[in-house]
Design an enzyme around this catalytic site. Sequence first.
Site, PDB file in Angstrom:
ATOM      1  N   GLY A 177       1.183  -1.288   0.105  1.00  0.00           N
ATOM      2  CA  GLY A 177      -0.409  -0.037  -0.183  1.00  0.00           C
ATOM      3  C   GLY A 177       0.795   1.580   0.063  1.00  0.00           C
TER       4      GLY A 177
ATOM      5  N   GLY B  52       1.213   5.279   1.372  1.00  0.00           N
ATOM      6  CA  GLY B  52       0.808   6.617   2.401  1.00  0.00           C
ATOM      7  C   GLY B  52       1.389   8.245   1.279  1.00  0.00           C
TER       8      GLY B  52
ATOM      9  N   ASP C  40      -2.636  11.095  15.206  1.00  0.00           N
ATOM     10  CA  ASP C  40      -3.185  10.419  14.569  1.00  0.00           C
ATOM     11  C   ASP C  40      -4.205   8.858  14.526  1.00  0.00           C
ATOM     12  OD1 ASP C  40      -4.205  10.564  11.863  1.00  0.00           O
ATOM     13  OD2 ASP C  40      -2.286  10.290  10.960  1.00  0.00           O
TER      14      ASP C  40
HETATM   15  N1  LIG Z   1       3.112  -2.927   8.771  1.00  0.00           N
HETATM   16  C1  LIG Z   1       2.114  -2.554   8.007  1.00  0.00           C
HETATM   17  N2  LIG Z   1       1.752  -4.235   7.467  1.00  0.00           N
HETATM   18  C2  LIG Z   1       1.199  -4.512   6.299  1.00  0.00           C
HETATM   19  N3  LIG Z   1       0.698  -3.651   6.027  1.00  0.00           N
HETATM   20  C3  LIG Z   1       1.479  -1.807   6.312  1.00  0.00           C
HETATM   21  C4  LIG Z   1       2.086  -1.933   6.812  1.00  0.00           C
HETATM   22  N4  LIG Z   1       2.162  -0.632   7.159  1.00  0.00           N
HETATM   23  C5  LIG Z   1       1.966  -0.271   6.228  1.00  0.00           C
HETATM   24  N5  LIG Z   1       1.059  -0.953   5.472  1.00  0.00           N
HETATM   25  C6  LIG Z   1       1.134  -0.629   4.558  1.00  0.00           C
HETATM   26  O1  LIG Z   1       1.116  -0.068   3.631  1.00  0.00           O
HETATM   27  C7  LIG Z   1       0.089   1.619   4.177  1.00  0.00           C
HETATM   28  C8  LIG Z   1       0.317   2.833   4.074  1.00  0.00           C
HETATM   29  O2  LIG Z   1       1.209   2.944   5.003  1.00  0.00           O
HETATM   30  P1  LIG Z   1       2.016   4.095   5.845  1.00  0.00           P
HETATM   31  O3  LIG Z   1      -0.165   5.208   6.001  1.00  0.00           O
HETATM   32  O4  LIG Z   1       2.285   3.972   7.246  1.00  0.00           O
HETATM   33  O5  LIG Z   1       2.312   5.170   5.065  1.00  0.00           O
HETATM   34  P2  LIG Z   1       2.826   6.699   5.421  1.00  0.00           P
HETATM   35  O6  LIG Z   1       2.888   7.352   3.948  1.00  0.00           O
HETATM   36  O7  LIG Z   1       3.488   6.882   6.871  1.00  0.00           O
HETATM   37  O8  LIG Z   1       0.958   7.006   5.654  1.00  0.00           O
HETATM   38  P3  LIG Z   1       0.766   8.428   5.925  1.00  0.00           P
HETATM   39  O9  LIG Z   1      -0.101   9.200   4.637  1.00  0.00           O
HETATM   40  O10 LIG Z   1      -1.086   7.949   6.289  1.00  0.00           O
HETATM   41  O11 LIG Z   1       1.100   8.993   6.800  1.00  0.00           O
HETATM   42  C9  LIG Z   1      -1.061   1.215   4.592  1.00  0.00           C
HETATM   43  O12 LIG Z   1      -2.544   1.694   3.973  1.00  0.00           O
HETATM   44  C10 LIG Z   1      -0.972  -0.889   4.757  1.00  0.00           C
HETATM   45  O13 LIG Z   1      -1.703  -0.850   3.791  1.00  0.00           O
END
Ligand SMILES: Nc1ncnc2c1ncn2[C@@H]1O[C@H](COP(=O)(O)OP(=O)(O)OP(=O)(O)O)[C@@H](O)[C@H]1O
Length: 592
Positions: A47, A49, A163
Amino acid sequence: MALSSRSSVRKSSSKDSTSNEGLIEEQIVKPSGEVTIRRYSKGKFLGKGGFARVYELTSLETRKVYAGKVVVKASLTKSRAKQKLMSEIKIHRSLRHTNIVSFEHFFEDNENVYILLELCPNQTMSELLRRRKRLTELEVQCYSIQIISALKYLHAKKVIHRDLKIGNLFISEKMEIKLGDFGLASKLEYDGQMRKTICGTPNYIAPEILDGKEGHSYEVDIWSFGVILYTLLIGKPPFETNDVKKTYNLIKMNAYSFPDSVRISEQARSLITRILRTEPSRRPNLDEILEHDFFHMGHSIPQFLPISTLAVPPSDKYIKQFLPSSMGTQQQPTTDTAPLKLSRNTLTLTSPRDMAASLRPKTHGTRNSVENTQRTLSPKVTEVASIKAKNEPQTQNIWVKKWVDYSSKYGLGYILSNGCAGVYFNDSCKIIIEPNSTQFYYVERTTDRRDIIFSYSLDNYPKSLHKKVALLQHFKNYLETEGDSPVAQELHFSNENPPPYVKKWMRTKRAILFRLSNKIVQVSFQDQTEVILSSEEKVVTYVNKKAERITIPLAEALESTHGEMAKRLKYTRDILNYMMNGQVNGGTGSPT
Ligand SMILES: Nc1ncnc2c1ncn2[C@@H]1O[C@H](COP(=O)(O)OP(=O)(O)OP(=O)(O)O)[C@@H](O)[C@H]1O
């Protein structure tokens, strides 16, 4: 930018740092000058973010699989983004708790920063809620206790998450809640310190953050927890609108209500109301929340929920196990879940016992490989089904008997074991017709992913359905062969009680999976083995290569880790997970 002083990293041969292939190399230079290299293979994309793409990363040294957050350094040009990442790493790596995603390791190379996290293969509560619409109170109690446990730990370490939302609540393989994403977290230097930065996610943001005057503290997490409670029980956040400004106004005015259409207990309503108070000091603290009647409703609370609840609500039978003997049966839990007896001051674990013997008649007869995509039904079960069906429509004990995949053009045609014939069209609409009847049902998907069912008679139906009805009849004629005449029975289905139909399906190199509207999941493998999973009745029927079948309680089946059946069950779970990710509605795909 150097985030890590102890490791420098040479990146993989892959040109595109976020492509789905490649080997990632971490070069570790020891103080002695000696260089060692750790290698990780980059697997499935999990995924993305705001600034990270997340992949399964497998350590070639230990074979351990992580969720690897890959942040492209070029995206960190703004100092705020860099700051956010550094703070996330600093805070997250200092935490260790069962209900918090474990921070395992991080390193960087010229292009990326890599954060290795505990892998949570069951996604987040956001995907769970999308599939389930809303959860039962027993589930919400079980998950809430885990969220509160994580929050108690965080707050004791002076960390505010800031959050908290269902998309940041990950679900582990064992169905534990794991709080993740510390990108907005803040560590206070002293109790009583107030934060001023505006942050959070619109639907979950606390009014004092929006107000911005007094600053905010731990109570913002309590507020967000209240929003989560409401969202899980009602199915949508309390202040949701399609405009962020409007949402903020509703939050500031504390304007939300409980819809009449969803029944929740007085206790649940009371807890939400007590938490969602504008004045932070009037909200209960975490201990007071655990003391609330919502967690003391006279029954025990499971420690973990069964994996089937990722897709379907726990059955009445399952729920009854947690009721006191005066309210339910004396039966003990049927899953590997030990119930948590939550008394006012203590959490005690009672051990689970095995489920009583099997629950229902099982067989669905010998198979007949017409083609490897078609199956037939044993006459024996037909008889049982037809006798019962005289009085009540059978919705359980039904499976796909034969099918033909014509998705290259129109869709999947099939015949069910109760004689109904149906088509899953490529546009996700479905049609199903009873045997020996002119009555048929047409199922349309709304944009918010609900099925709407229309019933028509072949004598009178909308013109727009002419082509689909013609295709249904075509498939039906093709699949109904001699010696396999439709089941002679009156099924008494109605608009309110339509016949089961294929809700989703998916084909891989090894198997075809059907998910029926009666919550049966069926996987028919190329090698003629078959897994039929009834989450409602918590049993699995397994048909081996010799066409012998056994039906056993799901809990027992999940316990075995070796052998033909265990392998196929695991495959079933993987393919189901893959399908439930929303990646497939009908058609071909691969879970790996
Ligand atoms: N520990 C994990 N195990 C499985 N999938 C994960 C994990 N961490 C993140 N993901 C997947 O990756 C995606 C993005 O992760 P995350 O939301 O932490 O990224 P980010 O860029 O930090 O997001 P944000 O914009 O919310 O800060 C999540 O929605 C999930 O689908």
